[in-house]
Design an enzyme around this catalytic site. Structure first.
Site, PDB file in Angstrom:
ATOM      1  N   PHE A   1      19.418  -8.884  39.519  1.00 24.97           N
ATOM      2  CA  PHE A   1      19.026  -9.319  38.180  1.00 24.97           C
ATOM      3  C   PHE A   1      20.292  -9.568  37.358  1.00 24.97           C
ATOM      4  CE2 PHE A   1      17.303  -9.149  33.940  1.00 24.97           C
ATOM      5  CZ  PHE A   1      16.101  -9.812  34.097  1.00 24.97           C
TER       6      PHE A   1
ATOM      7  N   ASP B   1      18.981   1.060  38.463  1.00 21.40           N
ATOM      8  CA  ASP B   1      18.139   0.312  37.537  1.00 21.40           C
ATOM      9  C   ASP B   1      16.698   0.385  38.049  1.00 21.40           C
ATOM     10  OD1 ASP B   1      16.736  -1.584  36.049  1.00 21.40           O
ATOM     11  OD2 ASP B   1      18.530  -2.814  35.741  1.00 21.40           O
TER      12      ASP B   1
ATOM     13  N   TYR C   1       8.959  -2.925  29.040  1.00 24.63           N
ATOM     14  CA  TYR C   1       7.905  -3.947  28.852  1.00 24.63           C
ATOM     15  C   TYR C   1       7.324  -4.492  30.150  1.00 24.63           C
ATOM     16  CZ  TYR C   1      12.152  -6.868  29.233  1.00 24.63           C
ATOM     17  OH  TYR C   1      13.333  -7.407  29.629  1.00 24.63           O
ATOM     18  N   LYS C   2       7.774  -3.978  31.310  1.00 23.98           N
ATOM     19  CA  LYS C   2       7.234  -4.470  32.583  1.00 23.98           C
ATOM     20  C   LYS C   2       6.065  -3.567  32.993  1.00 23.98           C
ATOM     21  CE  LYS C   2      11.513  -6.772  33.729  1.00 23.98           C
ATOM     22  NZ  LYS C   2      12.893  -6.537  34.153  1.00 23.98           N
TER      23      LYS C   2
ATOM     24  N   ARG D   1       6.199 -15.207  42.827  1.00 20.36           N
ATOM     25  CA  ARG D   1       6.184 -13.745  42.770  1.00 20.36           C
ATOM     26  C   ARG D   1       4.876 -13.267  42.142  1.00 20.36           C
ATOM     27  NH1 ARG D   1      10.575 -10.460  39.088  1.00 20.36           N
ATOM     28  NH2 ARG D   1       9.352 -11.480  37.485  1.00 20.36           N
TER      29      ARG D   1
END
Ligand code: PLP
Length: 409
Positions: free
Chosen positions: A125, A194, A219-220, A368
């Site tokens: 990421f 992470d 927020y995921k 995804r």
């Protein structure tokens, strides 16, 4: 291959079927992008309204004390700690994931004097790599980027910190946290994990793995709302010896003494910086409380079951339609999302979204699908695979309108 009736039978036995009603989801939509922006807990608007009108509106500044606004970063942090195998006082909610990476990488570099290398892998990421690059320039350090397979061998005595995502945002591959942490410790280095694609998605045992440092996204899978604050973990044994490079007043030992000289708070509080966003923390806490009502082991098992079902259904037609599974098929080796490569992944995903199944696309060729066990059911997964199949068979996704790129993908 399962039939629709099989999928419905699995839903009927699902211990989390009641949780679906605790989230707002538009009628008819199959939402498989909760790994990018989690769904809204139904209680969030009401709870936020209470805080806005009742606390901010009525009690104004007294709310910092009477409604414990001031304790929210630690209170919500302690709740998240239970999802990631950390103890009380080891997690706080603060800032964004990017800023937390800055704080913890900076702390690790300053602590490991004489060691100048941040080791990580390519293709991860991007913000994690960008923050590392910026910090390295300031510290005169080096970001060493080594292919995933060669990482363990690249851990040497120069290493200050190994930084890795636990679950890869694109492939979904899961790292062996305990083994890599032990390998880094054997060479005297710290490790920063992470957890953006792990927390709330799969079982995480930070203390069981002997982890040093971690960050994760609100927020995921945690469903804290767009731009929700992130969290950070510092193992208790390290809290006294690491210092945040962002020495703001909320991390001071006595913020309300208003003295001129900075003195870090004794525990995890030293990794706070400025005033927290109480409204954002309110939404996040509402969401975290739902997790704390559930049996986490069963929840994670359901997530794996959803992934297995999708892989099984799609594999039946993948090869004839140029879809290639890029996520490890063994549940222990992956997170809770499933990715397939397709030469025309972007228009394919846009067309699928247009047909009521929301996943996402990751460059250059990955489609995804996130399987969030709190609010996705087996029937959703079955229908999503069917929708993908009929779309591929129809060729509708080749229409030029689906190739138009959006700003945010
Ligand atoms: C989503 C994500 C982030 C998000 O960082 P922000 O600072 O919230 O924009 C960081 N790292 C990883 C691995 C992620 O998946």
């Amino acid at each position: 291959m399962l039939t629709l009736d099989d999928a419905k039978a699995l839903d009927a036995d699902d211990p989390f079927k009641g949780m679906r009603e605790r989230f707002f989801l538009p009628e008819g939509l199959i939402y498989l992008d909760g790994n990018s922006l989690g769904a809204m807990p139904s209680a969030a608007p009401g709870r936020m309204d209470e805080v806005v009108r009742g606390e901010w509106g009525r009690d104004l500044i007294r709310s910092w004390n009477v409604h414990d606004w001031i304790g929210a970063p630690q209170r919500v942090g302690d709740k998240i700690a239970r999802l990631v195998g950390a103890g009380p006082g080891e997690v706080v909610v603060a800032d964004s994931t990017s800023v937390n990476i800055f704080k913890l990488l900076g702390a690790a570099l300053a602590h490991n004097v004489g060691r100048k290398v941040i080791l990580t892998e390519p293709g991860d990421f991007p913000t994690d790599l960008y923050i590392a690059q910026g910090l390295a320039a300031q510290f005169g350090a080096e970001v060493r980027v080594v292919e995933a397979e060669a990482l363990e061998a690249a851990i040497d005595d120069d290493l200050a910190v190994l930084m890795l995502t636990h679950v890869h945002y694109k492939s979904g591959r899961r790292r062996d946290m305990a083994a890599l942490t032990a390998a880094a410790h054997a060479k005297g280095a710290l490790v920063l994990w992470d957890l953006s694609h792990s927390a709330g998605a799969i079982a995480v045992d930070l203390n069981g793995a002997g982890a040093d440092l971690a960050v994760g996204c609100g927020y995921k899978y945690l469903n804290g709302g767009p731009g929700a604050p992130a969290f950070l973990f510092v193992a208790e044994r390290l809290q006294g010896v690491l210092a945040s490079p962002l020495t703001g007043w909320m991390g001071h030992a006595e913020p309300f003494a208003f003295v001129d000289d900075y003195r870090p708070a004794p525990g995890i509080d030293r990794f706070l910086c400025g005033t927290p966003s109480i409204l954002a923390l309110t939404a996040l806490e509402t969401a975290i409380d739902l997790f704390l009502e559930t049996d986490l082991i069963a929840l994670h098992a359901k997530g794996q079951g959803l992934c297995d079902l999708f892989i099984g259904q799609v594999s039946a037609f993948a090869a004839v339609h140029d879809l290639r599974l890029v996520t490890p098929s063994r549940p222990q080796r992956r997170g809770s999302h499933v990715s397939f490569a397709h030469p025309q992944g972007y228009p394919l995903m846009q067309a699928l979204i247009d047909h009521g199944v929301v996943g996402d696309f990751r460059t250059p060729d990955v489609v995804r699908f996130g399987f969030t066990p709190l609010y996705v059911g087996y029937e959703d997964v079955w229908r999503a695979a069917e929708a993908l199949k009929s779309l591929l068979e129809s060729g509708v996704w080749r229409e030029p309108r689906y190739a138009v790129r959006a700003k945010v993908t």
